[in-house]
Design a protein around this motif. Sequence first.
Motif, PDB file in Angstrom:
ATOM      1  N   ASN A   1     -83.160  12.659  24.843  1.00  0.00           N
ATOM      2  CA  ASN A   1     -82.797  14.066  24.678  1.00  0.00           C
ATOM      3  C   ASN A   1     -83.794  14.777  23.764  1.00  0.00           C
ATOM      4  O   ASN A   1     -84.231  15.896  24.041  1.00  0.00           O
ATOM      5  CB  ASN A   1     -81.383  14.181  24.113  1.00  0.00           C
ATOM      6  N   ASN A   2     -84.182  14.106  22.668  1.00  0.00           N
ATOM      7  CA  ASN A   2     -85.175  14.677  21.758  1.00  0.00           C
ATOM      8  C   ASN A   2     -86.516  14.849  22.464  1.00  0.00           C
ATOM      9  O   ASN A   2     -87.219  15.849  22.272  1.00  0.00           O
ATOM     10  CB  ASN A   2     -85.343  13.792  20.528  1.00  0.00           C
TER      11      ASN A   2
ATOM     12  N   GLN B   1     -76.707   4.253  23.827  1.00  0.00           N
ATOM     13  CA  GLN B   1     -76.437   5.487  23.089  1.00  0.00           C
ATOM     14  C   GLN B   1     -77.701   5.991  22.395  1.00  0.00           C
ATOM     15  O   GLN B   1     -78.043   7.175  22.475  1.00  0.00           O
ATOM     16  CB  GLN B   1     -75.332   5.224  22.057  1.00  0.00           C
ATOM     17  N   ASN B   2     -78.398   5.087  21.693  1.00  0.00           N
ATOM     18  CA  ASN B   2     -79.614   5.476  20.988  1.00  0.00           C
ATOM     19  C   ASN B   2     -80.714   5.901  21.956  1.00  0.00           C
ATOM     20  O   ASN B   2     -81.453   6.857  21.698  1.00  0.00           O
ATOM     21  CB  ASN B   2     -80.109   4.326  20.108  1.00  0.00           C
TER      22      ASN B   2
ATOM     23  N   GLU C   1     -70.210  14.309  24.154  1.00  0.00           N
ATOM     24  CA  GLU C   1     -71.622  14.035  24.440  1.00  0.00           C
ATOM     25  C   GLU C   1     -71.943  14.355  25.908  1.00  0.00           C
ATOM     26  O   GLU C   1     -73.031  14.839  26.223  1.00  0.00           O
ATOM     27  CB  GLU C   1     -71.944  12.571  24.139  1.00  0.00           C
TER      28      GLU C   1
ATOM     29  N   GLY D   1     -80.092   9.402  23.145  1.00  0.00           N
ATOM     30  CA  GLY D   1     -80.401  10.366  22.092  1.00  0.00           C
ATOM     31  C   GLY D   1     -81.898  10.608  21.974  1.00  0.00           C
ATOM     32  O   GLY D   1     -82.353  11.754  21.822  1.00  0.00           O
TER      33      GLY D   1
END
Length: 268
Positions: free
Chosen positions: A119-120, A112-113, A155, A116
């Motif tokens: 994506n950034n 999950q992290n 998500e 994320g």
Amino acid sequence: MRLRRLHTHNCVAEQAKILVAEAEENNKRIDSAWLRWRKCSLCGQNYHGVVACALGWACWKTYVDRSETDEARKMAINVLGNGLYEARHYEESLSVKEAELSMRRRVGASKQNMLGMQNNLAGVYRMLGRDEHATRMLRDIYSGRLKLHGEEHKETFGAALNYASSLVKLLRFEEAKSLLRRTMPVTRRVLGDTVQITLKMRLCYAFALYKADSATLGDLREALATQEDTERIARRVYGGAHPMTTVAERDLRNLRAALRARETSGIA
């Protein structure tokens, strides 16, 4: 004025250091104390621009000497990368975010992290004009979200929209349409027609429909019906001044002009 800003940054940094240190001394999670590095304690707004950048450097210098597995150090590199991004230092932000991604892989961050952070990172690539690289990353993020959460998770919907939008930016309209035809019905069924992510998907789909070189008269009419419905919902739910509504109105004008030109030309 410069000295006043510097003094303010130093005060905020010192307060954040103290709060995090107190949480660590009491063997508590540092999450709530850590917010002081990110947002104002008075108004609750996230820091931005040069303030976020200055605090990012102060945060990193505070915890850089700690082990890579230390929670504060892991969070500090994120604050620095975001601060540089806020100040539009995109090349520097890219270097920091790539380093953070590598570090998180080494210490075993959750899927999950990792998604994320990817994506950034894709967002930084796009700001630097590296759209092909960003699109490949967004494709992998969508695939990862689909495997991790399934097709009915918010998500996953967000990842699909980001990927589709990136495909449209690269003029890869057929791929964008194919993706959105799969994901829009699920999104509408799970989230409804009035949430922003559903509306954005429909705007993206209508744009891809009428901008494609292969667009038929039927495609343009489908795009118009989709756009009119989306604009109507956005205006009713969010009001005429909302960015969602103004974008829908602009695209609707362009689409109507394109449809009139096609109908006048007699090309089916």
